[in-house]
Write a protein that holds these residues in place. Structure first.
Motif, PDB file in Angstrom:
ATOM      1  N   TYR A  42       1.015  -1.157   0.033  1.00  0.00           N
ATOM      2  CA  TYR A  42      -0.089  -0.078  -0.118  1.00  0.00           C
ATOM      3  C   TYR A  42       0.710   1.194   0.003  1.00  0.00           C
ATOM      4  CZ  TYR A  42      -3.888   3.250   0.992  1.00  0.00           C
ATOM      5  OH  TYR A  42      -4.607   4.136   0.808  1.00  0.00           O
ATOM      6  N   VAL A  43       0.618   2.276  -1.043  1.00  0.00           N
ATOM      7  CA  VAL A  43       1.249   3.499  -0.942  1.00  0.00           C
ATOM      8  C   VAL A  43       0.207   4.681  -0.532  1.00  0.00           C
ATOM      9  CG1 VAL A  43       2.191   5.037  -2.301  1.00  0.00           C
ATOM     10  CG2 VAL A  43       2.993   2.932  -2.618  1.00  0.00           C
ATOM     11  N   GLY A  44       0.711   5.870   0.226  1.00  0.00           N
ATOM     12  CA  GLY A  44      -0.116   6.644   0.590  1.00  0.00           C
ATOM     13  C   GLY A  44       0.565   7.920   0.838  1.00  0.00           C
ATOM     14  N   LYS A  45      -0.174   9.040   1.130  1.00  0.00           N
ATOM     15  CA  LYS A  45       0.526  10.447   1.459  1.00  0.00           C
ATOM     16  C   LYS A  45      -0.302  10.963   2.729  1.00  0.00           C
ATOM     17  CE  LYS A  45      -1.093  14.689   0.876  1.00  0.00           C
ATOM     18  NZ  LYS A  45      -2.469  15.285   1.234  1.00  0.00           N
ATOM     19  N   GLN A 105       1.559   9.406  -6.654  1.00  0.00           N
ATOM     20  CA  GLN A 105       0.958   9.016  -7.736  1.00  0.00           C
ATOM     21  C   GLN A 105       2.288   7.963  -8.532  1.00  0.00           C
ATOM     22  OE1 GLN A 105       0.307  11.411 -11.068  1.00  0.00           O
ATOM     23  NE2 GLN A 105      -1.604  10.471 -11.734  1.00  0.00           N
ATOM     24  N   ALA A 106       3.326   8.629  -8.564  1.00  0.00           N
ATOM     25  CA  ALA A 106       4.236   7.926  -9.005  1.00  0.00           C
ATOM     26  C   ALA A 106       4.896   6.673  -8.511  1.00  0.00           C
ATOM     27  CB  ALA A 106       5.516   8.704  -9.112  1.00  0.00           C
ATOM     28  N   LEU A 107       4.620   6.585  -7.167  1.00  0.00           N
ATOM     29  CA  LEU A 107       4.986   5.289  -6.485  1.00  0.00           C
ATOM     30  C   LEU A 107       3.860   4.385  -6.876  1.00  0.00           C
ATOM     31  CD1 LEU A 107       5.965   6.638  -3.072  1.00  0.00           C
ATOM     32  CD2 LEU A 107       7.403   5.490  -4.646  1.00  0.00           C
ATOM     33  N   ILE A 108       2.708   4.884  -6.897  1.00  0.00           N
ATOM     34  CA  ILE A 108       1.472   3.800  -7.195  1.00  0.00           C
ATOM     35  C   ILE A 108       1.770   3.203  -8.682  1.00  0.00           C
ATOM     36  CG2 ILE A 108      -0.856   3.663  -7.618  1.00  0.00           C
ATOM     37  CD1 ILE A 108      -1.451   5.668  -5.327  1.00  0.00           C
ATOM     38  N   CYS A 115      -5.149  -4.527  -9.468  1.00  0.00           N
ATOM     39  CA  CYS A 115      -5.813  -4.940 -10.679  1.00  0.00           C
ATOM     40  C   CYS A 115      -5.234  -4.691 -12.120  1.00  0.00           C
ATOM     41  CB  CYS A 115      -7.028  -3.833 -10.557  1.00  0.00           C
ATOM     42  SG  CYS A 115      -6.622  -1.978 -10.371  1.00  0.00           S
ATOM     43  N   ASP A 116      -3.852  -3.640 -11.931  1.00  0.00           N
ATOM     44  CA  ASP A 116      -2.965  -3.472 -12.980  1.00  0.00           C
ATOM     45  C   ASP A 116      -1.914  -4.512 -13.299  1.00  0.00           C
ATOM     46  OD1 ASP A 116      -4.808  -1.288 -13.582  1.00  0.00           O
ATOM     47  OD2 ASP A 116      -3.590  -0.071 -11.820  1.00  0.00           O
ATOM     48  N   GLY A 117      -1.982  -5.676 -12.449  1.00  0.00           N
ATOM     49  CA  GLY A 117      -0.952  -6.534 -12.508  1.00  0.00           C
ATOM     50  C   GLY A 117       0.128  -6.270 -11.548  1.00  0.00           C
ATOM     51  N   GLY A 118       0.058  -5.307 -10.567  1.00  0.00           N
ATOM     52  CA  GLY A 118       1.098  -4.942  -9.616  1.00  0.00           C
ATOM     53  C   GLY A 118       0.860  -5.589  -8.232  1.00  0.00           C
ATOM     54  N   VAL A 119       1.074  -4.969  -7.165  1.00  0.00           N
ATOM     55  CA  VAL A 119       1.262  -5.717  -5.949  1.00  0.00           C
ATOM     56  C   VAL A 119       0.156  -4.641  -4.816  1.00  0.00           C
ATOM     57  CG1 VAL A 119       3.629  -6.672  -6.253  1.00  0.00           C
ATOM     58  CG2 VAL A 119       3.487  -4.399  -5.194  1.00  0.00           C
ATOM     59  N   LEU A 120      -0.006  -3.495  -5.271  1.00  0.00           N
ATOM     60  CA  LEU A 120      -0.809  -2.722  -4.155  1.00  0.00           C
ATOM     61  C   LEU A 120      -2.043  -2.981  -4.146  1.00  0.00           C
ATOM     62  CD1 LEU A 120       1.196   0.665  -5.066  1.00  0.00           C
ATOM     63  CD2 LEU A 120       1.919  -0.960  -3.380  1.00  0.00           C
ATOM     64  N   THR A 121      -2.615  -2.647  -2.864  1.00  0.00           N
ATOM     65  CA  THR A 121      -3.974  -2.993  -2.728  1.00  0.00           C
ATOM     66  C   THR A 121      -4.802  -1.571  -2.547  1.00  0.00           C
ATOM     67  OG1 THR A 121      -3.604  -2.524  -0.299  1.00  0.00           O
ATOM     68  CG2 THR A 121      -3.450  -4.786  -0.989  1.00  0.00           C
ATOM     69  N   ASN A 122      -3.923  -0.533  -3.304  1.00  0.00           N
ATOM     70  CA  ASN A 122      -4.829   0.800  -3.368  1.00  0.00           C
ATOM     71  C   ASN A 122      -5.964   0.462  -4.229  1.00  0.00           C
ATOM     72  OD1 ASN A 122      -1.875   1.345  -2.540  1.00  0.00           O
ATOM     73  ND2 ASN A 122      -2.614   3.298  -2.517  1.00  0.00           N
ATOM     74  N   LEU A 123      -6.828   1.256  -3.948  1.00  0.00           N
ATOM     75  CA  LEU A 123      -8.146   1.226  -4.847  1.00  0.00           C
ATOM     76  C   LEU A 123      -8.316   2.334  -6.116  1.00  0.00           C
ATOM     77  CD1 LEU A 123     -11.075   0.928  -2.339  1.00  0.00           C
ATOM     78  CD2 LEU A 123      -9.765  -0.654  -3.510  1.00  0.00           C
ATOM     79  N   TYR A 161     -13.511  -0.139  -6.561  1.00  0.00           N
ATOM     80  CA  TYR A 161     -13.447  -1.159  -5.569  1.00  0.00           C
ATOM     81  C   TYR A 161     -13.438  -2.474  -6.490  1.00  0.00           C
ATOM     82  CZ  TYR A 161     -14.993  -4.876  -2.384  1.00  0.00           C
ATOM     83  OH  TYR A 161     -15.091  -5.793  -1.676  1.00  0.00           O
ATOM     84  N   LEU A 162     -14.196  -2.914  -7.480  1.00  0.00           N
ATOM     85  CA  LEU A 162     -14.293  -3.974  -8.202  1.00  0.00           C
ATOM     86  C   LEU A 162     -12.926  -4.043  -9.000  1.00  0.00           C
ATOM     87  CD1 LEU A 162     -16.212  -6.473  -8.918  1.00  0.00           C
ATOM     88  CD2 LEU A 162     -17.057  -4.702  -7.493  1.00  0.00           C
ATOM     89  N   GLN A 163     -12.535  -3.075  -9.589  1.00  0.00           N
ATOM     90  CA  GLN A 163     -11.376  -3.149 -10.385  1.00  0.00           C
ATOM     91  C   GLN A 163     -10.136  -3.297  -9.516  1.00  0.00           C
ATOM     92  OE1 GLN A 163     -11.564   0.136 -13.328  1.00  0.00           O
ATOM     93  NE2 GLN A 163     -13.337  -0.782 -14.098  1.00  0.00           N
ATOM     94  N   SER A 164     -10.302  -3.196  -8.385  1.00  0.00           N
ATOM     95  CA  SER A 164      -9.063  -3.247  -7.446  1.00  0.00           C
ATOM     96  C   SER A 164      -8.899  -4.980  -7.158  1.00  0.00           C
ATOM     97  CB  SER A 164      -9.104  -2.625  -6.151  1.00  0.00           C
ATOM     98  OG  SER A 164      -9.983  -3.296  -5.251  1.00  0.00           O
ATOM     99  N   LEU A 165      -9.980  -5.726  -7.429  1.00  0.00           N
ATOM    100  CA  LEU A 165     -10.006  -7.036  -7.151  1.00  0.00           C
ATOM    101  C   LEU A 165      -9.451  -7.858  -8.541  1.00  0.00           C
ATOM    102  CD1 LEU A 165     -13.602  -7.441  -5.350  1.00  0.00           C
ATOM    103  CD2 LEU A 165     -11.257  -7.128  -4.454  1.00  0.00           C
TER     104      LEU A 165
END
Length: 300
Positions: A42-45, A105-108, A115-123, A161-165
């Motif tokens: 997870y990445v945040g600010k 945004q750059a980190l995400i 949902c984009d093939g990465g590792v983050l749980t960000n929605l 939410y759906l696309q994060s899954l």
């Protein structure tokens, strides 16, 4: 290439708390939550102790829909195994919130959402609405985010939410408030369906995850559920809806019944219907979505 090798701090929760106390008052920072193996999830600010609040949110005695359920299940899984979440403070920005948002945004983008093939749980993909808006317009930014619907916060929240899954061609969940007039009782779809798809599996997973349930024999999956989008990564102007009620739309409900993935639990109102899972159906859903995927989020 984005520099993610050098960072301001990395350590456990107590050391992170001590580090934050030494920051200038009001300073913004980007941060990364890490698995015990050091993998970002997870990445945040934020500012103050924002980075520490995620674990508290996940572990407090409250309904899972009140926060990002994907992220919360990840934290619960780590803690439940007796491990600890790792904390990384990536960069510190004393005055420049815009630069902080752009770094987030750059980190995400660098690590990628699941949902984009990465590792983050960000929605969402970052660059939320600061007090002083980035010169990059909200319209141009929103157009780059999959699932964002200008002027419709509830639909945007459910789409993200759906696309994060997982990637789906069309989202099978609709905002209840907007869809209620079109909602009908679920029944097996009359159209021929040869094989179950990932979309069918994620239709079920979306409600299971948001409702704090597991995919196991005897579980009754509600057709209606609630989520609460996180403000820090909200992609539209203005704050996100506090809570969004979503409902499995008519066609998607019919499909999962037709395929035999669930059995209908009838109710007087369509939105109050449920879908019962037996042992065989649980095995089919697990096979469809993937056991490793579901175990990672403590859904089986």
């Amino acid at each position: 290439m984005l520099d993610v090798v050098e960072y301001a701090f990395e350590g456990d929760r107590q050391c992170a708390r001590d580090y934050l106390r030494g920051l200038p008052v009001g300073a913004f920072y980007t941060y990364v939550l890490l698995t015990p193996g050091g993998l970002p999830f997870y990445v945040g600010k934020g500012k103050g102790d924002r980075v520490l609040q995620h674990e508290a949110e996940a572990l407090r005695n409250s309904k899972i829909h009140k926060t990002n359920p994907y992220k919360c299940n990840k934290i619960r899984k780590i803690v439940g195994l007796g491990d600890s979440v790792g904390y990384r403070i990536d960069r510190v920005y004393e005055l420049d919130e815009i630069a902080c948002l752009k770094r987030e945004q750059a980190l995400i983008s660098h690590y990628g959402r699941r949902c984009d093939g990465g590792v983050l749980t960000n929605l969402a993909a970052g660059l939320g609405s600061p007090a002083a808006r980035d010169p990059l317009s909200a319209e141009r930014h929103a157009a780059t985010l999959s699932g964002v619907v200008e002027g419709d916060g509830e639909r945007t929240a459910l789409n993200l939410y759906l696309q994060s899954l997982g990637a789906v061609a069309s989202v099978p969940i609709k905002p209840l408030a907007a869809y209620r007039s079109r909602l009908v009782g679920a029944y097996p779809s009359p159209k021929a369906l040869k094989n179950a798809s990932l979309r069918n599996g994620l239709t079920i997973v979306a409600s299971v995850l948001a409702s704090g349930l597991r995919i196991t024999s005897g579980t009754i999956v509600p057709r209606k559920f609630m989520i609460a989008p996180e403000a820090e990564n909200w992609p539209l102007d203005g704050p996100p809806p506090e809570v969004v009620e979503g409902v499995i739309e008519n066609g998607a409900a019919s499909d999962i019944l037709k395929l035999g993935l669930v059995s209908l639990v009838r109710a007087d109102r369509p939105e109050d219907e449920g879908f019962r899972i037996d042992a065989g159906q649980a095995a089919r859903i697990i096979g469809l979505v993937g056991r490793d995927y579901l175990e990672e989020w403590d859904l089986v």
